[in-house]
Design an enzyme around this catalytic site. Structure first.
Site, short mmCIF file in Angstrom:
data_model
loop_
_atom_site.label_atom_id
_atom_site.label_comp_id
_atom_site.label_asym_id
_atom_site.label_seq_id
_atom_site.Cartn_x
_atom_site.Cartn_y
_atom_site.Cartn_z
N CYS A 107 3.24 -4.57 6.25
CA CYS A 107 3.04 -4.33 5.06
C CYS A 107 4.28 -3.88 4.53
CB CYS A 107 1.90 -3.67 4.78
SG CYS A 107 0.37 -4.00 5.44
N HIS A 119 0.63 -1.12 0.01
CA HIS A 119 0.02 0.04 -0.13
C HIS A 119 0.61 1.35 0.15
CE1 HIS A 119 0.97 0.76 4.29
NE2 HIS A 119 0.67 -0.53 4.50
#
Length: 166
Positions: free
Chosen positions: A142, A130
């Site tokens: 992430c 992201h």
């Protein structure tokens, strides 16, 4: 490996023979066997990109297989729930992440197959690719990129692309 794989290197990700600065989890990179829910670590391994989500009210579809994020879309991070590490919809009582955020961090999300679709409770959820908050700022596990770099990657990604973390 193929050129359409995202290969995590010490300071960047290599994709289509280009280098993109990236951020990873605050817990660093861990072996898959050591990954736990909430540890903030990025799991080592070869992770297939299995989905692409985007905010249709903010950006155009980056790829023909991208799916818009709805106003009630959430991601379960409740290890004791049968929907753990899956897309769920509000109202949803157990612990979760809201995908339709006020900030732009989840305007575009690449979903990996980390602990998905057959999730093992407590092994970690939502290992996404992201947008970063800012350069070098760690994630919750992430891999994150600058907005325009993420868009470039998403436009050229194939459904067979992988995120390779050594």
């Amino acid at each position: 490996m193929n050129a359409a794989d995202l290969v995590l290197m010490p300071t960047h990700v290599r994709f289509l023979n280009r280098r993109f600065p990236r951020s990873i989890g605050r817990g660093g990179i861990v072996d898959a066997a050591a990954k736990r829910e909430g540890d903030g670590a990025t799991p080592r391994g070869v992770h297939c990109v299995v989905g692409m989500l985007y905010r249709a009210d903010r950006i155009t579809p980056p790829n023909d297989w991208a799916r818009p994020i709805g106003p009630n879309d959430l991601w379960s991070d409740a290890p004791d729930d049968p929907a753990y590490n899956h897309l769920v919809h509000a109202p949803y009582g157990p612990s979760h992440e809201t995908l339709r955020r006020a900030d732009p961090m989840y305007d575009l999300i690449l979903v990996t197959d980390w602990n998905y679709p057959d999730a093992t409770p407590g092994k970690g959820s939502a290992i996404f690719v992201h947008q970063w908050r800012r350069p070098g700022w760690p994630t919750a596990g992430c891999v994150a990129f600058r907005r325009d770099h993420l868009r470039f990657i998403a436009e050229r990604l194939t459904p067979h692309s992988r995120l390779i973390i050594r």
